[in-house]
Design a protein around this motif. Structure first.
Motif, PDB file in Angstrom:
ATOM      1  N   GLY A   1       0.821  -1.219   0.000  1.00 13.24           N
ATOM      2  CA  GLY A   1       0.000   0.000   0.000  1.00 13.24           C
ATOM      3  C   GLY A   1       0.850   1.262   0.000  1.00 13.24           C
ATOM      4  N   LYS A   2       1.943   1.219   0.745  1.00  9.73           N
ATOM      5  CA  LYS A   2       2.779   2.431   0.881  1.00  9.73           C
ATOM      6  C   LYS A   2       3.415   2.824  -0.445  1.00  9.73           C
TER       7      LYS A   2
ATOM      8  N   VAL B   1      -1.490   7.113   3.900  1.00 12.53           N
ATOM      9  CA  VAL B   1      -1.875   5.870   4.601  1.00 12.53           C
ATOM     10  C   VAL B   1      -2.110   6.222   6.064  1.00 12.53           C
ATOM     11  N   ASP B   2      -2.833   5.364   6.781  1.00  9.29           N
ATOM     12  CA  ASP B   2      -3.099   5.657   8.194  1.00  9.29           C
ATOM     13  C   ASP B   2      -1.982   5.090   9.074  1.00  9.29           C
ATOM     14  N   ARG B   3      -2.196   5.143  10.389  1.00 11.18           N
ATOM     15  CA  ARG B   3      -1.200   4.733  11.389  1.00 11.18           C
ATOM     16  C   ARG B   3      -0.713   3.290  11.185  1.00 11.18           C
TER      17      ARG B   3
ATOM     18  N   ILE C   1      -5.707   5.249   2.605  1.00 11.87           N
ATOM     19  CA  ILE C   1      -6.947   6.005   2.825  1.00 11.87           C
ATOM     20  C   ILE C   1      -7.616   6.205   1.466  1.00 11.87           C
ATOM     21  N   VAL C   2      -8.728   5.516   1.277  1.00 17.56           N
ATOM     22  CA  VAL C   2      -9.363   5.513  -0.050  1.00 17.56           C
ATOM     23  C   VAL C   2     -10.525   6.512  -0.099  1.00 17.56           C
ATOM     24  N   ASN C   3     -10.892   6.893  -1.323  1.00 19.42           N
ATOM     25  CA  ASN C   3     -12.070   7.741  -1.519  1.00 19.42           C
ATOM     26  C   ASN C   3     -13.329   6.932  -1.229  1.00 19.42           C
TER      27      ASN C   3
ATOM     28  N   LEU D   1      -6.462  -3.881   3.442  1.00 21.94           N
ATOM     29  CA  LEU D   1      -5.453  -2.894   3.050  1.00 21.94           C
ATOM     30  C   LEU D   1      -6.023  -1.486   2.966  1.00 21.94           C
ATOM     31  N   ALA D   2      -7.354  -1.375   2.981  1.00 21.08           N
ATOM     32  CA  ALA D   2      -7.982  -0.063   2.774  1.00 21.08           C
ATOM     33  C   ALA D   2      -8.491   0.510   4.088  1.00 21.08           C
ATOM     34  N   ASN D   3      -8.343   1.829   4.222  1.00 15.88           N
ATOM     35  CA  ASN D   3      -9.024   2.533   5.306  1.00 15.88           C
ATOM     36  C   ASN D   3     -10.188   3.260   4.658  1.00 15.88           C
ATOM     37  N   PHE D   4     -11.382   2.697   4.828  1.00 16.10           N
ATOM     38  CA  PHE D   4     -12.592   3.272   4.242  1.00 16.10           C
ATOM     39  C   PHE D   4     -13.445   3.811   5.375  1.00 16.10           C
TER      40      PHE D   4
END
Ligand SMILES: Cc1cc2nc3c(=O)[nH]c(=O)nc-3n(C[C@H](O)[C@H](O)[C@H](O)COP(=O)(O)OP(=O)(O)OC[C@H]3O[C@@H](n4cnc5c(N)ncnc54)[C@H](O)[C@@H]3O)c2cc1C
Length: 429
Positions: free
Chosen positions: A274-275, A281-283, A288-290, A307-310
């Motif tokens: 992801g990076k 990206v979060d902690r 961080i996705v739309n 893998l997603a922060n939704f």
């Protein structure tokens, strides 16, 4: 449509999210490539049963090629993705560069040791089949080691008690399932198998830093889970953290616990891929996705699952559970089909049907929103849902038969110690 004119879709990761997206796109007018570092889809919710010898690895995994074989145009590649170049639309593995028009990234998560990577060796987490087989080996070896110590009359009292003390760090669903399952195999399955030790005397300790286990569940179910664990003889320590892990034991709050087998179920870090996208990206490294699952500035790239922060409509991030990943997988596939026809990607809405955790035979909790179940009814719902969602007809039949057999006989058939058994029967240095 001729092959060269089909848009090229790449899906990285054939877990819950990636596989759902793959199944939806496999027979469409796209050139689909599915890339995974293993050749199988893994049903992670039953990993703890492999780790505690109830099931074998092959019962909870299915080859990706076989799942997708009906659609002849799908290309499946075995390889580990290192990074994604979103500007050049390239996915890099060690030796391959795969181009795409649309990308779905679904590489999931690994454990997090809160800045102590050295603890991984001492307290393995449970994410892969390799982890599960290693944990199974450690649990079974602990009993062999204790038997040998008692038979040869070696070891002091602390060594003897440490040999049969199992500590699980983290009181979420995985920790609760592991604690319950270890208590069950020691109390029932192995109880009569040894001559010198009494496996039913094994201590199983579950540690949770929050005031209660299963923090994400409603209070009545948290209390019920606590009681069901205690009925199985699990010692639950809440509001304390584990520290100072060594081969011999660990510190829990002010107390030192001697324990040969420690299992980590306390935290997650998103996959490193992801990076490489170069977006926030979060902690814990989740992208961080739309609200339509795409990433900022690149509608052709969608990130899904663990893998997603939704963030949902209540501004809360969705949990890392399989229904989220599966629904996002289907949505991402629909977005791609829409974009190919010139429509913009659509907002994702999560339909939350509830959550469950099992504790042992006839023991579970289920939060179905309108109704809260615990004990036998929750356990039945848990069994039913897991059989339905298990991938592969063979797996469903085999698992159902194994469960029926275990239920009637209290036996667990996969009690195999693989690898390195001689070294492990020696006392630790
Ligand atoms: C022990 C355990 C128990 C669980 N129990 C439950 C439960 O009871 N209920 C529930 O809803 N959820 C449960 N979950 C959570 C659920 O399994 C996850 O939320 C879900 O698997 C996330 O799906 P995903 O597609 O994002 O990732 P995964 O299913 O983890 O899939 C990721 C895929 O990507 C592949 N991959 C990773 N990195 C790379 C790379 N660099 N290159 C190529 N391929 C790569 C992996 O091999 C894997 O196939 C559990 C998880 C665990 C670990």
């Amino acid at each position: 449509m001729p092959d060269e004119q089909r848009p090229r879709v790449v899906i990285v990761g054939a877990g819950f999210g990636g596989l759902e997206a793959s199944k939806k796109l496999a027979c469409e007018e796209v050139k689909l490539t599915v890339l995974d570092r293993t050749n199988y889809h893994l049903f992670q919710p039953l990993l703890y049963q492999v780790a505690t010898a109830a099931l074998s690895p092959a019962d909870i995994a299915a080859p990706v090629r076989a799942i997708l074989h009906d659609c002849k145009k799908v290309e499946v590649i075995l390889g580990e993705v290192q990074s994604v170049d979103v500007n050049k639309r390239l996915v890099h593995t060690g030796d391959l560069r795969v181009t795409y028009d649309y990308l779905i990234l679904a590489t999931g998560a690994r454990h997090s040791y809160f800045g102590h990577p050295e603890w991984e060796r001492l307290a393995p987490g449970l994410k892969s089949l390799e982890d599960a087989v290693e944990i199974r080996r450690r649990i079974l070896m602990a009993f062999e080691y204790a038997e040998k110590m008692y038979a040869e009359n070696t070891g002091d009292a602390a060594q003897r008690s440490g040999a049969m003390t199992f500590v699980i760090v983290g009181g979420g669903p995985t920790g609760v399932e592991m604690a319950g399952a270890i208590a069950e195999i020691s109390r029932y399955t192995m109880a009569r198998d040894f001559r010198y030790i009494d496996p039913s005397k094994a201590r199983v300790i579950l540690i949770e830093s929050e005031p209660q286990v299963l923090a994400a569940f409603p209070e009545d179910l948290r209390n019920s889970a606590m009681k069901q664990l205690q009925d199985l003889g699990v010692e639950v320590r809440t509001g304390v953290r584990a520290s100072d892990l060594t081969e011999e034991g660990l510190r829990v709050g002010d107390e030192y616990i001697r324990s040969r087998v420690k299992i980590w179920a306390a935290g997650n870090n998103a996959s490193f891929v992801g990076k490489s996208l170069g977006v926030p990206v979060d902690r814990v490294g989740r992208v961080i996705v739309n609200d339509d699952l795409t990433i900022p500035g690149h509608p052709e790239v969608q990130v899904i699952g663990d893998l997603a922060n939704f963030t949902n409509q209540y501004q809360e991030p969705l949990p890392g559970v399989s229904p989220v990943a599966m629904q996002q997988g289907r949505h991402a596939a629909r977005n791609i089909l829409g974009m190919i026809e010139g429509r913009p990607p659509q907002r994702f809405w999560y339909f939350d049907k509830g959550s469950m955790a099992t504790i042992g035979r006839n023991k579970a909790v289920a939060d179905l929103h309108a109704v809260h179940l615990s004990g036998f009814p929750a356990w039945l719902v848990w069994l039913f849902v897991h059989i339905i969602f298990l991938v592969g007809f063979r797996n469903r039949i085999v698992v159902l038969l194994q469960w029926a057999w275990s239920y009637v006989t209290f036996n667990k058939g996969a009690r195999l110690i693989t690898r390195n058994f001689q070294a492990e029967t020696r006392p630790p240095a």
